[in-house]
Write a protein that holds these residues in place. Structure first.
Motif, PDB file in Angstrom:
ATOM      1  N   SER A  30       0.952  -1.265   0.084  1.00 30.08           N
ATOM      2  CA  SER A  30      -0.043   0.017  -0.041  1.00 30.08           C
ATOM      3  C   SER A  30       0.851   1.366   0.062  1.00 30.08           C
ATOM      4  O   SER A  30       0.432   2.449  -0.641  1.00 30.08           O
ATOM      5  CB  SER A  30      -0.949   0.099   1.008  1.00 30.08           C
ATOM      6  OG  SER A  30      -0.254   0.086   2.378  1.00 30.08           O
ATOM      7  N   LYS A  31       2.113   1.047   0.602  1.00 24.80           N
ATOM      8  CA  LYS A  31       3.143   2.281   0.697  1.00 24.80           C
ATOM      9  C   LYS A  31       3.281   2.843  -0.797  1.00 24.80           C
ATOM     10  O   LYS A  31       3.264   4.178  -1.197  1.00 24.80           O
ATOM     11  CB  LYS A  31       4.307   2.030   1.689  1.00 24.80           C
ATOM     12  CG  LYS A  31       5.072   3.267   1.374  1.00 24.80           C
ATOM     13  CD  LYS A  31       6.311   3.183   2.238  1.00 24.80           C
ATOM     14  CE  LYS A  31       7.200   4.214   2.381  1.00 24.80           C
ATOM     15  NZ  LYS A  31       8.183   3.913   3.159  1.00 24.80           N
ATOM     16  N   CYS A  34       0.122   4.175  -2.528  1.00 21.16           N
ATOM     17  CA  CYS A  34      -0.058   5.530  -2.030  1.00 21.16           C
ATOM     18  C   CYS A  34       0.834   6.684  -2.379  1.00 21.16           C
ATOM     19  O   CYS A  34       0.654   7.582  -2.827  1.00 21.16           O
ATOM     20  CB  CYS A  34      -0.273   5.682  -0.549  1.00 21.16           C
ATOM     21  SG  CYS A  34      -1.491   4.933   0.168  1.00 21.16           S
ATOM     22  N   TYR A  39      -3.607  12.819  -4.766  1.00 20.25           N
ATOM     23  CA  TYR A  39      -4.563  13.134  -3.657  1.00 20.25           C
ATOM     24  C   TYR A  39      -6.015  13.410  -4.506  1.00 20.25           C
ATOM     25  O   TYR A  39      -6.988  12.886  -4.097  1.00 20.25           O
ATOM     26  CB  TYR A  39      -4.208  14.393  -2.852  1.00 20.25           C
ATOM     27  CG  TYR A  39      -4.103  15.740  -3.737  1.00 20.25           C
ATOM     28  CD1 TYR A  39      -5.395  16.314  -3.683  1.00 20.25           C
ATOM     29  CD2 TYR A  39      -3.200  16.301  -4.311  1.00 20.25           C
ATOM     30  CE1 TYR A  39      -5.473  17.655  -4.368  1.00 20.25           C
ATOM     31  CE2 TYR A  39      -3.164  17.372  -4.965  1.00 20.25           C
ATOM     32  CZ  TYR A  39      -4.296  18.037  -4.924  1.00 20.25           C
ATOM     33  OH  TYR A  39      -4.498  19.232  -5.750  1.00 20.25           O
ATOM     34  N   LEU A  59      -8.711   4.621   1.398  1.00 19.80           N
ATOM     35  CA  LEU A  59      -7.833   5.625   1.217  1.00 19.80           C
ATOM     36  C   LEU A  59      -8.210   7.018   1.885  1.00 19.80           C
ATOM     37  O   LEU A  59      -9.405   7.438   1.603  1.00 19.80           O
ATOM     38  CB  LEU A  59      -7.336   5.749  -0.176  1.00 19.80           C
ATOM     39  CG  LEU A  59      -6.774   4.342  -0.834  1.00 19.80           C
ATOM     40  CD1 LEU A  59      -6.633   4.478  -2.292  1.00 19.80           C
ATOM     41  CD2 LEU A  59      -5.484   3.977  -0.027  1.00 19.80           C
ATOM     42  N   LYS A  62      -3.685  13.611   3.459  1.00 18.72           N
ATOM     43  CA  LYS A  62      -3.129  14.100   4.610  1.00 18.72           C
ATOM     44  C   LYS A  62      -2.135  15.050   4.006  1.00 18.72           C
ATOM     45  O   LYS A  62      -1.198  14.365   3.247  1.00 18.72           O
ATOM     46  CB  LYS A  62      -2.564  13.189   5.697  1.00 18.72           C
ATOM     47  CG  LYS A  62      -2.287  13.767   6.686  1.00 18.72           C
ATOM     48  CD  LYS A  62      -1.532  12.958   7.697  1.00 18.72           C
ATOM     49  CE  LYS A  62      -1.174  13.802   9.074  1.00 18.72           C
ATOM     50  NZ  LYS A  62      -0.689  12.780   9.922  1.00 18.72           N
ATOM     51  N   GLN A  65      -1.155  14.208   0.262  1.00 21.94           N
ATOM     52  CA  GLN A  65      -0.577  12.869   0.080  1.00 21.94           C
ATOM     53  C   GLN A  65      -1.588  11.869   0.314  1.00 21.94           C
ATOM     54  O   GLN A  65      -2.423  12.052   1.261  1.00 21.94           O
ATOM     55  CB  GLN A  65       0.572  12.622   0.976  1.00 21.94           C
ATOM     56  CG  GLN A  65       1.815  13.416   0.816  1.00 21.94           C
ATOM     57  CD  GLN A  65       2.352  13.450  -0.636  1.00 21.94           C
ATOM     58  OE1 GLN A  65       2.697  12.368  -1.017  1.00 21.94           O
ATOM     59  NE2 GLN A  65       2.719  14.680  -1.276  1.00 21.94           N
ATOM     60  N   VAL A  67      -2.908   8.586   1.860  1.00 22.93           N
ATOM     61  CA  VAL A  67      -2.522   7.686   2.845  1.00 22.93           C
ATOM     62  C   VAL A  67      -3.507   6.515   2.950  1.00 22.93           C
ATOM     63  O   VAL A  67      -4.737   6.626   2.718  1.00 22.93           O
ATOM     64  CB  VAL A  67      -2.520   8.460   4.087  1.00 22.93           C
ATOM     65  CG1 VAL A  67      -1.302   9.441   4.284  1.00 22.93           C
ATOM     66  CG2 VAL A  67      -3.639   8.828   4.531  1.00 22.93           C
ATOM     67  N   GLU A  68      -3.411   5.345   3.613  1.00 23.52           N
ATOM     68  CA  GLU A  68      -4.063   4.297   3.621  1.00 23.52           C
ATOM     69  C   GLU A  68      -4.630   4.602   5.187  1.00 23.52           C
ATOM     70  O   GLU A  68      -3.979   4.498   6.178  1.00 23.52           O
ATOM     71  CB  GLU A  68      -3.318   2.918   3.699  1.00 23.52           C
ATOM     72  CG  GLU A  68      -4.475   1.700   4.121  1.00 23.52           C
ATOM     73  CD  GLU A  68      -3.732   0.301   4.188  1.00 23.52           C
ATOM     74  OE1 GLU A  68      -4.360  -0.592   4.412  1.00 23.52           O
ATOM     75  OE2 GLU A  68      -2.599   0.173   3.593  1.00 23.52           O
ATOM     76  N   LEU A  69      -6.104   4.566   5.520  1.00 17.03           N
ATOM     77  CA  LEU A  69      -6.572   4.929   6.689  1.00 17.03           C
ATOM     78  C   LEU A  69      -7.028   3.407   7.282  1.00 17.03           C
ATOM     79  O   LEU A  69      -7.343   3.426   8.487  1.00 17.03           O
ATOM     80  CB  LEU A  69      -7.838   5.523   6.475  1.00 17.03           C
ATOM     81  CG  LEU A  69      -7.464   7.111   5.847  1.00 17.03           C
ATOM     82  CD1 LEU A  69      -8.938   7.816   5.621  1.00 17.03           C
ATOM     83  CD2 LEU A  69      -6.574   7.927   6.700  1.00 17.03           C
TER      84      LEU A  69
END
Length: 107
Positions: A30-31, A34, A39, A59, A62, A65, A67-69
């Protein structure tokens, strides 16, 4: 490179509907997904992201950028992943590990 689980691999599908295979991209984790995604892609709901095991990635954005939530089980997620992979695999198959290998990954 060996992967620790099917949850590591992330499949991103730019499509108006989750069941429609559009532009499908495969990431080792996921990094990486992302870092690749913009965005606005997340904010505008331009597509979907699932783990190889079929969980939906939640997703967010932030500081501009992606990010995986978190992750959520997704009904028929494995079947959806299979159809996305079939749209990009070099050889037709119904085996997810075989298809991942056909696109250059080791699962």
């Amino acid at each position: 490179m060996e992967l620790s689980s099917l949850n590591d691999i992330v499949i991103v599908n730019e499509s108006p509907g989750i069941a429609i295979a559009g532009d499908v991209l495969i990431f080792r984790n996921s990094k990486q997904a992302c870092l690749y995604l913009e965005y606005w892609w997340v904010e505008d709901g331009e597509g979907f992201a699932l783990s190889l095991s079929g969980d939906r990635l939640v997703l967010g954005v932030k500081d501009d950028q992606v990010v995986e939530l978190g992750r959520e089980p997704y009904e028929n997620g494995r079947d959806i992943v299979l159809s996305w992979l079939q749209s990009v695999a070099k050889t037709p198959s119904t085996d997810i590990n075989q298809m991942i290998q056909s696109v250059g990954f080791t699962a």
